[in-house]
Scaffold this active site. Structure first.
Site, PDB file in Angstrom:
ATOM      1  N   TYR A 196       0.775  -1.217   0.000  1.00 27.95           N
ATOM      2  CA  TYR A 196       0.000   0.000   0.000  1.00 27.95           C
ATOM      3  C   TYR A 196       0.805   1.265   0.000  1.00 27.95           C
ATOM      4  O   TYR A 196       0.301   2.322  -0.303  1.00 27.95           O
ATOM      5  CB  TYR A 196      -1.073  -0.037   1.085  1.00 27.95           C
ATOM      6  CG  TYR A 196      -2.373  -0.219   0.386  1.00 27.95           C
ATOM      7  CD1 TYR A 196      -2.464  -1.197  -0.592  1.00 27.95           C
ATOM      8  CD2 TYR A 196      -3.442   0.619   0.590  1.00 27.95           C
ATOM      9  CE1 TYR A 196      -3.599  -1.365  -1.326  1.00 27.95           C
ATOM     10  CE2 TYR A 196      -4.594   0.459  -0.145  1.00 27.95           C
ATOM     11  CZ  TYR A 196      -4.671  -0.525  -1.099  1.00 27.95           C
ATOM     12  OH  TYR A 196      -5.801  -0.674  -1.827  1.00 27.95           O
ATOM     13  N   HIS A 225      -5.308   4.868  -4.823  1.00 28.95           N
ATOM     14  CA  HIS A 225      -5.287   5.371  -3.445  1.00 28.95           C
ATOM     15  C   HIS A 225      -5.016   6.874  -3.412  1.00 28.95           C
ATOM     16  O   HIS A 225      -4.340   7.374  -2.527  1.00 28.95           O
ATOM     17  CB  HIS A 225      -4.238   4.616  -2.618  1.00 28.95           C
ATOM     18  CG  HIS A 225      -4.746   4.189  -1.275  1.00 28.95           C
ATOM     19  ND1 HIS A 225      -4.567   4.936  -0.144  1.00 28.95           N
ATOM     20  CD2 HIS A 225      -5.448   3.105  -0.891  1.00 28.95           C
ATOM     21  CE1 HIS A 225      -5.128   4.315   0.893  1.00 28.95           C
ATOM     22  NE2 HIS A 225      -5.670   3.208   0.457  1.00 28.95           N
TER      23      HIS A 225
HETATM   24 CO    CO Z   1      -9.049   1.804  -1.751  1.00 21.34          CO
END
Ligand code: CO
Length: 405
Positions: free
Chosen positions: A156, A213
């Site tokens: 991430y 994101h």
């Molecule tokens: Co997301």
């Protein structure tokens, strides 16, 4: 007369992620409901709002008046649509749907109109530090029957994450607090390489997804979406931040990749214009973040009118009660698109018996009345919350600029 006798927040972290669940008890012995109020980054603040503001408003009221309770509790704060109070209200709202289902002897999907499908198709997440590692994880998911795989290179932090050893001095000095350094140019380059690799390695049949994101400046996000068109993604998620709605038409002009958006939304004016202008294809709201099943049901109908499908946010910072609420909505929605599925491990199953089950590439709930999930409070106590913020929310660019994660 049936009335609410107690409302309280239960905070627990069986899988290491702080979860908030609300328990609403009634005057009928053994009749109670559970709802998800998880805002993991501010878990204790939500718990405080439930115990100190919502309980006094609710004790003595009829738990079957779900809509009236939602409307009047929202108005009681005067300032509204913020994440802490929306999550607190979601915990109550989902618990009231649970109670009403138990009273009727029906699962919540029946109260919502009944099944449109037998199970909700999911996508799962494959990431890795190398292209081969992402490919290996995707293959393992596919071998388990997963048909939709979200691919992230470098996790991430994205492949743009700068490892702690290579971080600039300012990042380790402590002057600016905790830091995760991220380079958007590296991330964008590597994401193109990732999908080039995945499509040629895995072929055309598997559905591939990706989450930006909101890590790119708007023009760079538009360029990435356009470059990824050739890999035929199922959808591209959070390409822009909620603060830049004026960029959605431009993204549409330059890319045919289906667009998913919404996990950060709190206010109806964040989703209504995007749905009505058909600027997105999948709405992926974090249901507790907007106040629970009552508003999510209305958003689903609005989406149906405009040909937009649902893809509720289903990561590890949704409790199993919240996952169940999503699946009940998924089963009853004609315009269901896909469900994110982070998995419910053994510790979570122990604390939350009756959690939704993944079978092959789809998730389903039991036919038990209500939401079908219980909470073992003794087991929950063995997993206290930590009330600490995850590292990825402290993102900065290589020159030190603080950016949204
Ligand atoms: Co997301």
């Amino acid at each position: 007369m049936l009335e609410i006798t107690d409302v309280r927040a239960i905070l627990t972290a069986p899988a290491g992620i702080d979860l908030v669940v609300v328990k609403v008890e009634t005057s009928e012995p053994e009749l109670y409901g559970l709802g998800c109020a998880t805002y993991t980054q501010r878990a204790s603040a939500v718990g405080y709002a439930v115990d100190h503001y919502l309980k006094p408003l609710l004790v003595g009221r009829d738990p079957r008046r779900i809509e009236d309770i939602w409307q009047s509790v929202t108005g009681s704060a005067y300032w509204r649509n913020g994440p802490v109070l929306n999550n607190a209200l979601s915990g109550v709202d989902e618990a009231l749907w649970d109670i009403t289902g138990k009273l009727a002897g029906l699962p919540v999907y029946q109260l919502l109109g009944g099944k449109c499908r037998e199970a909700a198709t999911v996508y799962r997440h494959a990431d890795g530090r190398t292209l081969e590692e992402v490919e290996e994880k995707a293959r393992a998911l596919m071998a388990d029957g997963i048909t939709h795989v979200r691919c992230q290179f470098g996790g991430y932090g994205g492949s743009g994450a700068v490892p702690p050893g290579a971080a600039p001095d300012w990042a380790t000095s402590g002057v600016v607090g905790p830091v995760a350094v991220f380079d958007p140019a590296v991330y964008a380059r590597n994401t193109r390489r990732l999908f080039d690799h995945m499509r040629s390695a895995l072929g055309d049949e598997v559905e591939l997804l990706h989450d930006v994101h909101e890590r790119l400046a708007p023009p760079d996000a538009v360029r990435l979406a356009s470059d990824l068109d050739q890999y035929r993604l199922f959808f591209l998620e959070d390409a822009l931040s909620p603060e830049h709605p004026e960029w959605w038409p431009r993204l549409r002009q330059h890319s045919v990749t289906p667009i998913a958006m919404g996990e950060l939304f709190n206010h109806p004016l964040e989703w209504q214009p995007l749905i009505q202008a058909q600027l997105i294809d999948y709405l992926r709201i974090h249901i507790s973040q907007i106040g629970g099943i009552t508003p999510a049901r209305k958003v689903t109908h609005l989406c149906e009118t405009y040909g937009v499908r649902t893809a509720w946010h289903g990561p590890g910072d949704v409790s199993p009660v919240g996952h169940a609420a999503q699946v009940h909505l998924d089963l009853a929605a004609p315009n269901f698109g896909i469900q994110e599925w982070a998995g419910i491990d053994e510790r979570l199953q122990e604390v939350f018996p009756g959690s939704p089950q993944l079978i092959g590439g789809a998730v389903t709930v039991s036919d038990a009345p209500g939401l079908g999930v219980d909470l073992d409070e003794e087991a929950a106590k063995r997993f206290p919350i930590r009330d600490r913020l995850p590292g990825w929310t402290h993102t900065r660019l290589p020159d030190g600029t603080a950016v949204r994660p």
